[in-house]
Structures are given as C-alpha cells and as structure tokens.
Enzyme design. Structure first.
Site, mmCIF file in Angstrom:
data_model
loop_
_atom_site.group_PDB
_atom_site.id
_atom_site.type_symbol
_atom_site.label_atom_id
_atom_site.label_comp_id
_atom_site.label_asym_id
_atom_site.label_seq_id
_atom_site.Cartn_x
_atom_site.Cartn_y
_atom_site.Cartn_z
ATOM 1 N N HIS A 227 45.079 38.918 33.192
ATOM 2 C CA HIS A 227 45.861 39.436 32.264
ATOM 3 C C HIS A 227 47.138 40.151 33.603
ATOM 4 O O HIS A 227 46.569 40.013 34.477
ATOM 5 C CB HIS A 227 45.316 40.812 32.065
ATOM 6 C CG HIS A 227 44.499 41.209 33.112
ATOM 7 N ND1 HIS A 227 43.161 41.594 33.228
ATOM 8 C CD2 HIS A 227 44.955 42.433 33.378
ATOM 9 C CE1 HIS A 227 42.818 42.575 33.596
ATOM 10 N NE2 HIS A 227 44.226 43.541 34.023
ATOM 11 N N ARG A 294 28.360 45.275 39.170
ATOM 12 C CA ARG A 294 29.407 45.898 39.530
ATOM 13 C C ARG A 294 30.324 47.276 38.554
ATOM 14 O O ARG A 294 30.599 46.700 37.671
ATOM 15 C CB ARG A 294 30.271 44.727 39.536
ATOM 16 C CG ARG A 294 31.726 44.917 40.194
ATOM 17 C CD ARG A 294 32.206 43.275 41.300
ATOM 18 N NE ARG A 294 33.977 43.876 41.424
ATOM 19 C CZ ARG A 294 35.019 43.903 40.803
ATOM 20 N NH1 ARG A 294 34.776 43.360 39.326
ATOM 21 N NH2 ARG A 294 35.775 44.168 41.342
HETATM 22 C C1 OGA Z 1 41.989 46.217 35.304
HETATM 23 C C2 OGA Z 1 41.602 45.276 35.875
HETATM 24 C C3 OGA Z 1 39.851 44.244 37.873
HETATM 25 C C4 OGA Z 1 38.342 44.788 38.272
HETATM 26 O O1 OGA Z 1 41.043 47.544 34.753
HETATM 27 O O2 OGA Z 1 43.002 46.290 34.939
HETATM 28 O O3 OGA Z 1 42.130 44.281 36.664
HETATM 29 O O4 OGA Z 1 38.282 44.192 39.532
HETATM 30 N N1 OGA Z 1 40.435 44.912 36.712
HETATM 31 O O5 OGA Z 1 37.537 45.100 37.459
HETATM 32 NI NI NI Z 2 44.075 44.890 35.453
#
Ligand code: OGA
Ligand code: NI
Length: 345
Positions: A227, A294
């Site tokens: 995204h 994570r």
């Molecule tokens: C988000 C995103 C990446 C991640 O929250 O939009 O891209 O590593 N997170 O959690």
């Molecule tokens: Ni993001």
C-alpha cells in the site's frame, strides 16, 4: 469542521475486514490468510551491497541534513532519521504499552473493535477489503484522545496508556513539523503552502499501533499487504525488528533495515501530489517472522480535510488536478492504488 474520522465514516467495511484472527488460538496459517508465494526482498537473497537498506539513514544533528533529506525524498520518497530528539525512554514506553494492549485476550481487545464505518479502535488494516487474503496483523488506531477505549480495556488503569500515547503524539507532531519544514524548504514553495502543510490548526493526524504476532509459516503469511500511505508524511518506529519492505521500480522489494533508535519517514500520497510527483510514492508492505512478535508504531500527518490539495503553485505544468483533501481520501478508500491515476491531468 470535518475530521479524518468523519471522512472514514462514509467508508463502510464488513466485519470480515475488521476483526483480526485470534492469534493465541491458532498454530497454523488458515487458508483465509494463506497467500500465494510472494517475492523475497532483494537484500535478503543477494550477497552484494544490496544487503543493507538502500534508503539513507540521516543524522538530524548533521548540518547537511536538510539537503540529504531533500535528496532522499526525490530519490526514494523514504529515509530514516537518527538523533531526532524523541526521548528513547518514551519510545520504549510506547512499545511496552502497545505490547500490553495486544497481549490482552482476543475477547477483551474485541470490546474496543473499530465499528463499521468507524476510524479508531482495535481491528484489521483499513486496506483489507482490497485483498482476498487476510493479514497476519492486528492494529489499534488512535486519533487524538484514546481515553474512551482505554477505559474499556483497563477500567482502573487506563491513565498510563493514555499519557504515554499523548506524549508520543506530541513528540511526533513536533518532529513531523520540523521534517516537513525542511522538506518544503528544499522544494522552495510559498509561505502560504508551508502553513497549509504544517499548521496545527485543523490538521489531521493518527497514531497506528501495529502488532505482527510470530507466525508458524512466514513464507505464506503477509503482515501488511502492499500500500501507500494516504496523508502527507508518515513516521514509523519499527521497534528494532526487521519487517518493513518497500518497492523499487525495476528492482523489486527491498528491506528497510531496522536501525536502533531510528524512525522511518516516508512520503504519503498528498505530498506526492503537492510535489507534482517530484517525490516518488513509496509502495511498502510488512512481512512477519517465525520467532518474534513485532510491534511497530506509525504516525500519519495530514492537512485539514476541508482544504484543497494540488501541486504547489511553483510547478508550471501540474500533473494532478486540484481537489479537496477529503475528496482524495474518499477516492483512495474506493479505488486504492488507482486513486492517483484518477486525478492525473
Ligand atoms: C503502516 C505501515 C509498516 C510496518 O502502518 O502504514 O506501513 O512495518 N506499517 O508496520
Ligand atoms: Ni504504511
């Protein structure tokens, strides 16, 4: 005044796209969350210099940081910052409070499930309806105060969570403004445009806590599907565990190396539009791993949703049409990756 949450209210999702798996109760990846094979990032499979992240790690105390940031925005639309002034004990507290939240049993977290058409609370990623498979992820979204939800989760002990999230949002707002100012100076735009981008009055922001539980089969599950972030700028704390990857045209997926104390900064759709596509838009995703749970924390900043977004007046040949920020966000909620091409001139 329209707020970001009101814009999202029009975007009705079904329950299937809101409720995350109960990760405590499963020991294999179900068919609903089993993705077809996807590409490994280049810097994991190659032994050349691509092993490290391509994007620069910029020291904010370096006198050349503004130019380095400008270059990084033009080349990658993404960089990492260190020595950014956000107290490390606050960063650790945000992570431990997030872990406390996600460690609650599924039925307790579901008490603050994001409502259909809602914007805040516990739930799956907003991009879920655009993909057939579910994600190995659960999130918690905060816009402003989180006291209502926190009281439901911890009736006698909500203050610690709220104070931490408030303090972190304040730090993120200050740092975002500092970074945006540096970025806009390299673009050489007008004062009015700078006020539009960084004014706190009516500006919109959101804090997104992301949880990626350890996964029995990380090659079939995806933490967060590809995204782009919709607003102006995103600041992400990866919490020291690799997982974030970004897409480089002609190269493929590349891992953003987790650097101790660093924040990952990336250009969102609105800044891509405002820069007249001088700053590329960064498609990114998060992968999961077998041994570690994570946690990441993203802060998204945008201008007032009732304001207009367009390429800066300094560009003589704007490649995007002008429209209201809320109109763009509605297009994005409906058309996802196609939203940008729909507003090209
Ligand atoms: C988000 C995103 C990446 C991640 O929250 O939009 O891209 O590593 N997170 O959690
Ligand atoms: Ni993001």
């Amino acid at each position: 005044m329209t707020t970001l949450s009101e814009v999202y209210r029009n975007d009705l999702m079904t329950d299937r796209h809101i409720t995350p798996l109960d990760f405590d109760s499963i020991d294999r990846v179900p068919e609903s969350h089993s993705w077809p094979p996807f590409d490994e990032p280049l810097n994991k499979i190659q032994t050349c210099d691509l092993r490290d992240s391509l994007i620069p790690v910029i020291d904010l105390t370096n006198s050349k940081s503004r130019n380095l940031i400008g270059q990084a925005c033009e080349t990658w639309g993404m960089f990492q910052v260190i020595n950014h002034g956000v107290p490390s004990d606050l960063v650790k507290k945000v992570e431990s409070e997030s872990r406390r939240l996600f460690a609650l049993p599924a039925h307790e977290k579901r008490r603050v499930l994001r409502s259909t058409g809602g914007a805040t609370g516990y739930g799956s990623a907003r991009i879920s309806p655009f993909y057939d498979k579910g994600m190995w992820h659960e999130g918690f979204t905060i816009m402003g105060s989180c006291v209502d939800d926190a009281k439901v989760l911890w009736p006698h002990d909500f203050q610690r969570f709220c104070d931490t999230m408030d303090a972190y949002q304040n730090q993120m707002r200050l740092l975002t403004h500092k970074l945006l100012l540096m970025i806009l100076e390299t673009l050489d735009v007008t004062k009015v445009e700078i006020v539009w981008a960084i004014s706190t009055h009516d500006s919109q922001s959101a804090l997104q806590l992301n949880s990626y539980p350890s996964c029995p089969n990380p090659s079939r599950a995806l933490g967060l599907a590809p995204h782009t972030d919709s607003l102006l700028l995103t600041l992400l704390n990866q919490g020291g565990i690799n997982g974030l990857e970004f897409f480089v045209e002609g190269l493929g997926w590349s891992q953003v190396q987790a650097v101790e104390g660093a924040l990952v900064v990336n250009v969102g759709d609105l800044l891509h539009i405002f820069s007249n596509a001088k700053f590329p838009i960064v498609s990114h995703r998060a992968v999961v791993n077998q041994s570690k749970h994570r946690i990441s924390v993203a802060y998204f900043h945008g201008p007032p949703v009732e304001s207009r977004v367009a390429p800066s007046a300094k560009f003589q040949k704007p490649c995007f049409k002008s429209l209201l920020v809320k109109e763009y966000l509605s297009l994005k909620a409906k058309h996802f990756y196609e939203a940008l091409s729909l507003i090209r001139t």
